[in-house]
Design a protein around this motif. Structure first.
Motif, PDB file in Angstrom:
ATOM      1  N   GLN A  29      22.047  14.669 -42.828  1.00  0.00           N
ATOM      2  CA  GLN A  29      21.573  13.436 -42.211  1.00  0.00           C
ATOM      3  C   GLN A  29      21.169  13.722 -40.771  1.00  0.00           C
ATOM      4  O   GLN A  29      21.937  14.286 -39.999  1.00  0.00           O
ATOM      5  CB  GLN A  29      22.668  12.379 -42.248  1.00  0.00           C
ATOM      6  CG  GLN A  29      22.231  11.038 -41.690  1.00  0.00           C
ATOM      7  CD  GLN A  29      23.321   9.979 -41.804  1.00  0.00           C
ATOM      8  OE1 GLN A  29      24.386  10.250 -42.356  1.00  0.00           O
ATOM      9  NE2 GLN A  29      23.074   8.818 -41.274  1.00  0.00           N
ATOM     10  N   VAL A  30      19.975  13.310 -40.415  1.00  0.00           N
ATOM     11  CA  VAL A  30      19.474  13.549 -39.069  1.00  0.00           C
ATOM     12  C   VAL A  30      19.989  12.480 -38.129  1.00  0.00           C
ATOM     13  O   VAL A  30      19.968  11.286 -38.444  1.00  0.00           O
ATOM     14  CB  VAL A  30      17.939  13.559 -39.044  1.00  0.00           C
ATOM     15  CG1 VAL A  30      17.427  13.715 -37.623  1.00  0.00           C
ATOM     16  CG2 VAL A  30      17.400  14.668 -39.931  1.00  0.00           C
ATOM     17  N   GLN A  31      20.447  12.926 -36.964  1.00  0.00           N
ATOM     18  CA  GLN A  31      20.878  11.997 -35.924  1.00  0.00           C
ATOM     19  C   GLN A  31      20.226  12.377 -34.610  1.00  0.00           C
ATOM     20  O   GLN A  31      20.206  13.564 -34.245  1.00  0.00           O
ATOM     21  CB  GLN A  31      22.395  12.033 -35.754  1.00  0.00           C
ATOM     22  CG  GLN A  31      23.150  11.140 -36.710  1.00  0.00           C
ATOM     23  CD  GLN A  31      24.585  10.942 -36.290  1.00  0.00           C
ATOM     24  OE1 GLN A  31      25.262  11.896 -35.939  1.00  0.00           O
ATOM     25  NE2 GLN A  31      25.056   9.712 -36.315  1.00  0.00           N
ATOM     26  N   LEU A  32      19.720  11.387 -33.909  1.00  0.00           N
ATOM     27  CA  LEU A  32      19.190  11.574 -32.551  1.00  0.00           C
ATOM     28  C   LEU A  32      20.060  10.745 -31.626  1.00  0.00           C
ATOM     29  O   LEU A  32      20.239   9.549 -31.843  1.00  0.00           O
ATOM     30  CB  LEU A  32      17.740  11.123 -32.462  1.00  0.00           C
ATOM     31  CG  LEU A  32      16.736  11.753 -33.418  1.00  0.00           C
ATOM     32  CD1 LEU A  32      15.344  11.187 -33.182  1.00  0.00           C
ATOM     33  CD2 LEU A  32      16.716  13.257 -33.257  1.00  0.00           C
ATOM     34  N   VAL A  33      20.563  11.395 -30.581  1.00  0.00           N
ATOM     35  CA  VAL A  33      21.458  10.708 -29.656  1.00  0.00           C
ATOM     36  C   VAL A  33      20.894  10.814 -28.254  1.00  0.00           C
ATOM     37  O   VAL A  33      20.722  11.925 -27.727  1.00  0.00           O
ATOM     38  CB  VAL A  33      22.876  11.297 -29.707  1.00  0.00           C
ATOM     39  CG1 VAL A  33      23.779  10.576 -28.709  1.00  0.00           C
ATOM     40  CG2 VAL A  33      23.436  11.201 -31.120  1.00  0.00           C
ATOM     41  N   GLU A  34      20.612   9.652 -27.657  1.00  0.00           N
ATOM     42  CA  GLU A  34      20.077   9.611 -26.301  1.00  0.00           C
ATOM     43  C   GLU A  34      21.208   9.399 -25.292  1.00  0.00           C
ATOM     44  O   GLU A  34      22.239   8.810 -25.620  1.00  0.00           O
ATOM     45  CB  GLU A  34      19.064   8.472 -26.125  1.00  0.00           C
ATOM     46  CG  GLU A  34      17.906   8.467 -27.079  1.00  0.00           C
ATOM     47  CD  GLU A  34      18.080   7.458 -28.191  1.00  0.00           C
ATOM     48  OE1 GLU A  34      17.078   6.982 -28.744  1.00  0.00           O
ATOM     49  OE2 GLU A  34      19.257   7.146 -28.516  1.00  0.00           O
ATOM     50  N   SER A  35      20.934   9.822 -24.074  1.00  0.00           N
ATOM     51  CA  SER A  35      21.854   9.547 -22.971  1.00  0.00           C
ATOM     52  C   SER A  35      21.062   9.543 -21.677  1.00  0.00           C
ATOM     53  O   SER A  35      19.929  10.045 -21.635  1.00  0.00           O
ATOM     54  CB  SER A  35      22.975  10.588 -22.904  1.00  0.00           C
ATOM     55  OG  SER A  35      22.436  11.877 -22.714  1.00  0.00           O
ATOM     56  N   GLY A  36      21.640   8.955 -20.639  1.00  0.00           N
ATOM     57  CA  GLY A  36      21.033   9.021 -19.320  1.00  0.00           C
ATOM     58  C   GLY A  36      20.418   7.741 -18.805  1.00  0.00           C
ATOM     59  O   GLY A  36      19.926   7.698 -17.679  1.00  0.00           O
ATOM     60  N   GLY A  37      20.420   6.689 -19.598  1.00  0.00           N
ATOM     61  CA  GLY A  37      19.862   5.431 -19.122  1.00  0.00           C
ATOM     62  C   GLY A  37      20.745   4.813 -18.053  1.00  0.00           C
ATOM     63  O   GLY A  37      21.843   5.289 -17.762  1.00  0.00           O
ATOM     64  N   GLY A  38      20.254   3.727 -17.455  1.00  0.00           N
ATOM     65  CA  GLY A  38      21.039   3.050 -16.442  1.00  0.00           C
ATOM     66  C   GLY A  38      20.195   2.136 -15.584  1.00  0.00           C
ATOM     67  O   GLY A  38      19.052   1.815 -15.933  1.00  0.00           O
ATOM     68  N   LEU A  39      20.783   1.737 -14.469  1.00  0.00           N
ATOM     69  CA  LEU A  39      20.132   0.834 -13.517  1.00  0.00           C
ATOM     70  C   LEU A  39      19.724   1.631 -12.287  1.00  0.00           C
ATOM     71  O   LEU A  39      20.522   2.388 -11.734  1.00  0.00           O
ATOM     72  CB  LEU A  39      21.097  -0.285 -13.135  1.00  0.00           C
ATOM     73  CG  LEU A  39      20.656  -1.232 -12.014  1.00  0.00           C
ATOM     74  CD1 LEU A  39      19.423  -2.014 -12.440  1.00  0.00           C
ATOM     75  CD2 LEU A  39      21.806  -2.160 -11.644  1.00  0.00           C
ATOM     76  N   VAL A  40      18.486   1.441 -11.850  1.00  0.00           N
ATOM     77  CA  VAL A  40      17.979   2.158 -10.687  1.00  0.00           C
ATOM     78  C   VAL A  40      17.032   1.244  -9.921  1.00  0.00           C
ATOM     79  O   VAL A  40      16.413   0.355 -10.515  1.00  0.00           O
ATOM     80  CB  VAL A  40      17.276   3.465 -11.123  1.00  0.00           C
ATOM     81  CG1 VAL A  40      16.030   3.160 -11.936  1.00  0.00           C
ATOM     82  CG2 VAL A  40      16.966   4.352  -9.931  1.00  0.00           C
ATOM     83  N   GLN A  41      16.931   1.472  -8.641  1.00  0.00           N
ATOM     84  CA  GLN A  41      15.996   0.699  -7.837  1.00  0.00           C
ATOM     85  C   GLN A  41      14.582   1.233  -7.982  1.00  0.00           C
ATOM     86  O   GLN A  41      14.380   2.419  -8.300  1.00  0.00           O
ATOM     87  CB  GLN A  41      16.412   0.743  -6.366  1.00  0.00           C
ATOM     88  CG  GLN A  41      17.651  -0.070  -6.051  1.00  0.00           C
ATOM     89  CD  GLN A  41      17.906  -0.164  -4.551  1.00  0.00           C
ATOM     90  OE1 GLN A  41      17.520   0.714  -3.791  1.00  0.00           O
ATOM     91  NE2 GLN A  41      18.569  -1.229  -4.137  1.00  0.00           N
ATOM     92  N   ALA A  42      13.626   0.382  -7.745  1.00  0.00           N
ATOM     93  CA  ALA A  42      12.223   0.795  -7.793  1.00  0.00           C
ATOM     94  C   ALA A  42      12.002   1.974  -6.847  1.00  0.00           C
ATOM     95  O   ALA A  42      12.525   1.992  -5.735  1.00  0.00           O
ATOM     96  CB  ALA A  42      11.319  -0.370  -7.414  1.00  0.00           C
TER      97      ALA A  42
END
Length: 121
Positions: free
Chosen positions: A1-14
């Protein structure tokens, strides 16, 4: 079974930066393409960037600000996002497919669960 796991998102200022990572398991995409799409509330899922060995592809809205990189042999793909704007706010999805890269979401067979990126003004 293929799994893709993302990380690194969040809140940042312009004007700030974020780096997203995606790791695939279950199958190798050494002969395929790994990339990123994003979806903002009320909008369709949009192509951001794709990577296949030394070839990189970008959506028009992120050219010059985002950089995709990775290692097909290790099933890893990254998205360095610089000069972020409030309109970059979206859920970012990692995607993978066998064969050539494409900017069409329907041509990707495998998807991650998504990671939220929020850019405040």
């Amino acid at each position: 079974q293929v799994q893709l796991v993302e990380s690194g998102g969040g809140l940042v200022q312009a004007g700030g930066s974020l780096r997203l990572s995606c790791a695939a398991s279950g199958r190798t995409f050494s002969s395929g393409c790994m990339g990123w799409f994003r979806q903002a509330p009320g909008k369709e899922r949009e192509f951001v960037a794709a990577f296949s060995w030394s070839r990189m592809y970008y959506g028009d809205s992120v050219k010059g600000r985002f950089t995709i990189s990775g290692d097909n042999g290790k099933n890893l793909v990254y998205l360095q996002m610089n000069s972020l704007k409030p309109e970059d706010t979206a859920v970012y999805y990692c995607a993978a497919r066998y064969g050539l890269c494409s900017d069409a979401r329907d041509e990707y067979d495998y998807w991650g669960q998504g990671t939220q990126v929020t850019v405040s003004s």
